[in-house]
Design a protein around this motif. Structure first.
Motif, PDB file in Angstrom:
ATOM      1  N   PHE A   1      72.362  44.622   8.488  1.00 50.72           N
ATOM      2  CA  PHE A   1      70.990  44.320   9.071  1.00 50.72           C
ATOM      3  C   PHE A   1      71.652  44.783  11.129  1.00 50.72           C
ATOM      4  O   PHE A   1      70.516  45.548  10.872  1.00 50.72           O
TER       5      PHE A   1
ATOM      6  N   LEU B   1      62.291  45.582   9.169  1.00 49.51           N
ATOM      7  CA  LEU B   1      62.314  44.532   8.682  1.00 49.51           C
ATOM      8  C   LEU B   1      61.972  43.847   7.578  1.00 49.51           C
ATOM      9  O   LEU B   1      62.631  43.074   6.749  1.00 49.51           O
TER      10      LEU B   1
ATOM     11  N   ASP C   1      62.383  45.621   4.479  1.00 48.05           N
ATOM     12  CA  ASP C   1      63.547  45.391   4.087  1.00 48.05           C
ATOM     13  C   ASP C   1      64.017  42.630   3.700  1.00 48.05           C
ATOM     14  O   ASP C   1      65.264  42.817   3.402  1.00 48.05           O
TER      15      ASP C   1
ATOM     16  N   TYR D   1      63.392  40.806   5.529  1.00 48.01           N
ATOM     17  CA  TYR D   1      63.138  39.656   7.492  1.00 48.01           C
ATOM     18  C   TYR D   1      61.893  39.640   7.883  1.00 48.01           C
ATOM     19  O   TYR D   1      61.417  40.869   8.445  1.00 48.01           O
TER      20      TYR D   1
ATOM     21  N   VAL E   1      62.794  37.491  14.929  1.00 45.12           N
ATOM     22  CA  VAL E   1      62.961  38.441  13.554  1.00 45.12           C
ATOM     23  C   VAL E   1      63.522  36.895  12.946  1.00 45.12           C
ATOM     24  O   VAL E   1      64.666  37.021  13.999  1.00 45.12           O
ATOM     25  N   ARG E   2      64.074  36.179  11.482  1.00 45.37           N
ATOM     26  CA  ARG E   2      64.777  35.887  10.756  1.00 45.37           C
ATOM     27  C   ARG E   2      65.871  36.923  10.242  1.00 45.37           C
ATOM     28  O   ARG E   2      64.988  37.560   9.445  1.00 45.37           O
ATOM     29  N   GLY E   3      67.102  36.681  10.064  1.00 44.41           N
ATOM     30  CA  GLY E   3      67.614  37.608  10.188  1.00 44.41           C
ATOM     31  C   GLY E   3      68.601  36.514   8.790  1.00 44.41           C
ATOM     32  O   GLY E   3      68.073  35.441   8.287  1.00 44.41           O
ATOM     33  N   PRO E   4      69.841  36.983   9.155  1.00 44.77           N
ATOM     34  CA  PRO E   4      70.794  37.142   7.483  1.00 44.77           C
ATOM     35  C   PRO E   4      71.100  35.574   8.263  1.00 44.77           C
ATOM     36  O   PRO E   4      71.815  35.240   9.044  1.00 44.77           O
TER      37      PRO E   4
END
Length: 146
Positions: free
Chosen positions: A23, A108, A111, A113, A131-134
């Motif tokens: 990411f 993103l 992918d 996200y 953005v909300r990532g892993p």
């Protein structure tokens, strides 16, 4: 009191080191190194006896403050709140300046996200989005527009 010399790094504990690394590499950070850490040093620093972790250190293109991702193999990690919002206490976001917020958000999203809110503009100077990532990591993206 001793003065700070520099801002060295931010550390984030993640459940899937490979996913989180991919990411952040996708955002433009580069892997500086990856290593397992165990023994007296990590036990002492974390206060967790018998701990084992694997760490990936990432550097930004400007060679500035690093991002350290770690994933514990012992003891197992404790999940945080992956839906934490900006008003929840604690570290809330990691911010990066980008060339185009919209382009990064679209990439993103492809992918998996997504945006937390929307893309906003601040006084004609900045365009920003969260953005909300892993693992629910909030990543702030900022584009200078004025």
């Amino acid at each position: 009191m001793a003065a700070l010399k520099r801002f060295d790094h931010i550390g984030i504990t993640v459940s899937d080191l490979d996913e989180a690394t991919a990411f952040f590499v996708g955002l433009g950070l580069e892997v500086e190194g990856r290593t397992p850490v165990e023994g007296e040093f990590i036990d002492t620093v974390t206060g967790i006896p018998g701990s084992r972790t694997e760490i990936v250190m990432l550097r930004p293109p400007d060679d500035g403050t690093r991002l350290e991702l770690s994933s514990f193999t012992h003891p197992d990690h404790h999940p945080g709140n992956p839906a934490a919002m900006a008003n929840e206490l604690g570290l809330r976001s990691v911010a990066f300046e980008v060339d185009s917020v919209r382009a990064v958000v679209e990439r993103l999203a492809a992918d998996g996200y997504g945006l937390i809110g929307g893309i906003g503009e601040y006084e004609g100077v900045w365009r920003m989005a969260y953005v909300r990532g892993p693992d629910g990591i909030t990543v702030a993206l900022a584009e200078r527009i004025g």
